[in-house]
Design an enzyme around this catalytic site. Structure first.
Site, mmCIF file in Angstrom:
data_model
loop_
_atom_site.group_PDB
_atom_site.id
_atom_site.type_symbol
_atom_site.label_atom_id
_atom_site.label_comp_id
_atom_site.label_asym_id
_atom_site.label_seq_id
_atom_site.Cartn_x
_atom_site.Cartn_y
_atom_site.Cartn_z
ATOM 1 N N HIS A 72 39.789 30.342 34.567
ATOM 2 C CA HIS A 72 41.214 30.823 34.511
ATOM 3 C C HIS A 72 42.035 30.927 35.955
ATOM 4 C CE1 HIS A 72 42.255 31.883 30.110
ATOM 5 N NE2 HIS A 72 41.541 30.308 30.101
ATOM 6 N N TYR A 201 49.787 39.213 28.980
ATOM 7 C CA TYR A 201 49.923 40.581 29.189
ATOM 8 C C TYR A 201 51.441 41.112 28.682
ATOM 9 C CZ TYR A 201 45.099 41.170 30.939
ATOM 10 O OH TYR A 201 44.014 41.152 31.215
ATOM 11 N N PRO A 310 40.293 48.954 29.129
ATOM 12 C CA PRO A 310 40.279 47.561 29.325
ATOM 13 C C PRO A 310 41.202 47.106 29.919
ATOM 14 C CG PRO A 310 40.475 48.195 27.254
ATOM 15 C CD PRO A 310 40.455 49.691 27.620
ATOM 16 N N LYS A 314 37.679 45.345 33.841
ATOM 17 C CA LYS A 314 36.763 45.769 34.548
ATOM 18 C C LYS A 314 35.602 46.317 34.286
ATOM 19 C CE LYS A 314 39.084 44.814 38.556
ATOM 20 N NZ LYS A 314 39.205 43.283 37.968
ATOM 21 N N TYR A 402 42.431 41.962 40.203
ATOM 22 C CA TYR A 402 42.174 41.223 39.150
ATOM 23 C C TYR A 402 40.914 40.442 39.037
ATOM 24 C CZ TYR A 402 42.657 39.618 34.074
ATOM 25 O OH TYR A 402 42.534 39.233 32.714
#
Ligand code: FAD
Length: 416
Positions: A72, A201, A310, A314, A402
Site C-alpha cells: 500500500h 481513516y 491500534p 504500531k 506511519y
C-alpha cells in the site's frame, strides 16, 4: 531442560526472535501457553511497516508475504465529508507498508520453526521467571500436566500484556507510564471486497471509523467440473469507535453497516459495500510503557513491555523492533564478547517505543471523538486534519511515522 535463550510466548515477537536466533546459530526454546490453532487464528494487527517487511524477508520468512501481501502506497483521511490521500512514497523517498495479517505472519514463522528451528512447545505455560538478576535465570513452566524448569543463559519475555515475565522485575526498580481511553474499537471481518483499495481513516462527529482489508484468499471451486478455476475471496476488516466496555453482541449486523455508512459519508458518489459479517469483537484502547525493559538477564519484548492504541498500526511493528534489537545485541556479545549492546537494550528499544507511543496517541486524538468533546475541540481536530491536507511538512510527518522509522541496520542489512 537447558537452553541459551528461553523465550516465553509464541506471538509475533517470540516466533520472530526464535527465527533470528536460529539463523545466528544460537539455540532457543519457545514456551507458548495456548495451542497452535489458537495462536494461528487470533485476529489482530494487519499492517507491516516497510522495516518489518524487510526484516521478515531477511530472516527468510517473507516468501508468502511477498506473494500474497498487498503493498500500500498511501492511506485516505476522511473528514467533513471530504477525502484526502496521503501518498507515502512521494513523501518519504519511496517507503510503503504491506497489508498482511498477523495471523499469517505467525503461521509462516511457526511452520519455519517446526521445520528447522529449536523446540516450540505449545500448551506450555510459564508460571514464573526465577533468579532473573543472576547469571542463571530459570523459567518454571507447566507442560502436559507436569511442572518443569527451563534453565537459561537469557530469558526473553515475549508473553504479551498479561504474561508473567514482567512480574519478575522488582516493582521498586520499575516505572510504569499508562493511559486508558474512554472508548474502544468494535472490529468486524466481512466477506465482501473492500470498498476502497487503501485504508480509510474517518473522523466523524459520531466517532472514528476505519476501513481496512485482508489480502484476498485464493480457493479452488468446490465443483469438480470447474475445480481448476481459482476463486478469489475478498475480506474487509472494518472498525467503529464505541464506548469503553461495549459488548460486541449488542450490535446487530445491520446497525454496524448503517453506522459505518454514516461515518464514511462523502460528498461524492463513494459507496460502502455490505456483506456477511463473519467475526465481531471489541478491542480496548490503552497506552502503556514499562521501564526498564531489562532486569539482569531477563529482557521484555513486544506487548509484554508496551501497548499502543491500534490507530497508528504500531503494536506488531514495535514487537519486531524489540526482537531485532535483542538478536543483534546477543549476536554482538557472542561474536565480540562485549555486552555493550545488551546493556543498551532497554534504552535503544525505548527510543523507538516512545516515538510510536507519541504517534499512536496523536493519531488517536486526531481521529476519535472523546465522549465529553466540546465544539471547540471538534474544530481543532478539523483544523489539524486541514493542516495535514494542505501542508507538505505536516503530511510528511504523518507519512514518515506511519511507514515506520528505519531499523538502522549496518550496510543496508536490517538485521545487522
Ligand atoms: C484484540 C487485539 C487487536 C489488535 N489489533 C491491532 C491492530 O489492528 N493493529 C496493530 O498494530 N496492533 C494491534 N494489536 C496489537 C498487536 O496485535 C500486538 O502488538 C502484537 O500481537 C504484539 O506481539 P507480541 O508477540 O508482543 O504479543 P502477543 O501477540 O500478545 O503474544 C504473546 C504470546 O504469549 C503467550 N503467553 C502469554 N502468557 C504466557 C505464559 N505465561 N506462558 C507462555 N506463553 C504465554 C500468549 O498466548 C501469546 O501467544 C491488537 C491487539 C489485540 C489484543
Amino acid at each position: 531442560m537447558r537452553t541459551t535463550v528461553g523465550i516465553i510466548g509464541a506471538g509475533p515477537a517470540g516466533l520472530l526472535l526464535a527465527r533470528l536466533l536460529h539463523n545466528a546459530g544460537i539455540d532457543a526454546v519457545v514456551l507458548e501457553s495456548r495451542d497452535r490453532s489458537y495462536v494461528e487464528r487470533r485476529q489482530r494487527a494487519g499492517i507491516l511497516e516497510q522495516g518489518t517487511a524487510d526484516v521478515l524477508r531477511a530472516a527468510g520468512a517473507g516468501e508468502r508475504m511477498d506473494r500474497e501481501g498487498l503493498r500500500h502506497d498511501g492511506i485516505e483521511l476522511r473528514f467533513d465529508r471530504r477525502r484526502h490521500r496521503v501518498d507515502f512514497p512521494a513523501l518519504t523517498g519511496g517507503r510503503s507498508v504491506t497489508v498482511y495479517a498477523q495471523t499469517e505472519v505467525c503461521k509462516d514463522l511457526i511452520a519455519l520453526q517446526l521445520r528447522d528451528g529449536g523446540p516450540l512447545l505449545f500448551e506450555a505455560e510459564a508460571l514464573a521467571v526465577e533468579d532473573a538478576g543472576t547469571d542463571a535465570p530459570r523459567i518454571r513452566f507447566r507442560h502436559e500436566g507436569r511442572e518443569d524448569v527451563l534453565e537459561c543463559a537469557y530469558v526473553v519475555g515475549c508473553d504479551g500484556f498479561w504474561g508473567v515475565a514482567r512480574k519478575a522485575i522488582p516493582a521498586g526498580l520499575a516505572q510504569v507510564f499508562e493511559r486508558t481511553y474512554p472508548f474502544g474499537w468494535l472490529g468486524i471481518l466481512a466477506d465482501v471486497p473492500p470498498s476502497h483499495d487503501e485504508l480509510v481513516y474517518a473522523r466523524h462527529d459520531r466517532g472514528f471509523a476505519l476501513l481496512s482489508m485482508r489480502p484476498p484468499v485464493t480457493r479452488h471451486h468446490p465443483s469438480k467440473e470447474v475445480a481448476s478455476l481459482p476463486i478469489e475471496s475478498f475480506v474487509s476488516r472494518l472498525y467503529l469507535q464505541v464506548p469503553d466496555g461495549t459488548d460486541a453482541g449488542t450490535w446487530s449486523d445491520e446497525e454496524i453497516w448503517d453506522e459505518l455508512e454514516r461515518r464514511f459519508e462523502t460528498d461524492d458518489d463513494w459507496r460502502l459495500e455490505r456483506g456477511p459479517i463473519t467475526q465481531k469483537s471489541v478491542t480496548p484502547m490503552r497506552s502503556y510503557v514499562h521501564e526498564p525493559m531489562r532486569h539482569g538477564r531477563l529482557f521484555l519484548a513486544g506487548d509484554a513491555a508496551h501497548i499502543v492504541p491500534p490507530t497508528g498500526a504500531k503494536g506488531l511493528n514495535l514487537a519486531v523492533g524489540d526482537v531485532v534489537t535483542f538478536a543483534r545485541a546477543l549476536t554482538h556479545q557472542q561474536e565480540t564478547g562485549s555486552p555493550e549492546l545488551l546493556d543498551a537494550y532497554s534504552a535503544t528499544c525505548l527510543r523507538r517505543v516512545w516515538q510510536a507511543e507519541r504517534f499512536s496517541y496523536d493519531m488517536t486524538a486526531l481521529l476519535h471523538r472523546a465522549p465529553a468533546a466540546t465544539a471547540f475541540e471538534d474544530r481543532l481536530q478539523l483544523a489539524r486534519l486541514e493542516r495535514i491536507a494542505s501542508s507538505r511538512a505536516a503530511e510528511t510527518d504523518l507519512a514518515e511515522a506511519y511507514t515506520g522509522f528505519p531499523f538502522g541496520g549496518a550496510g543496508g542489512d536490517p538485521l545487522r
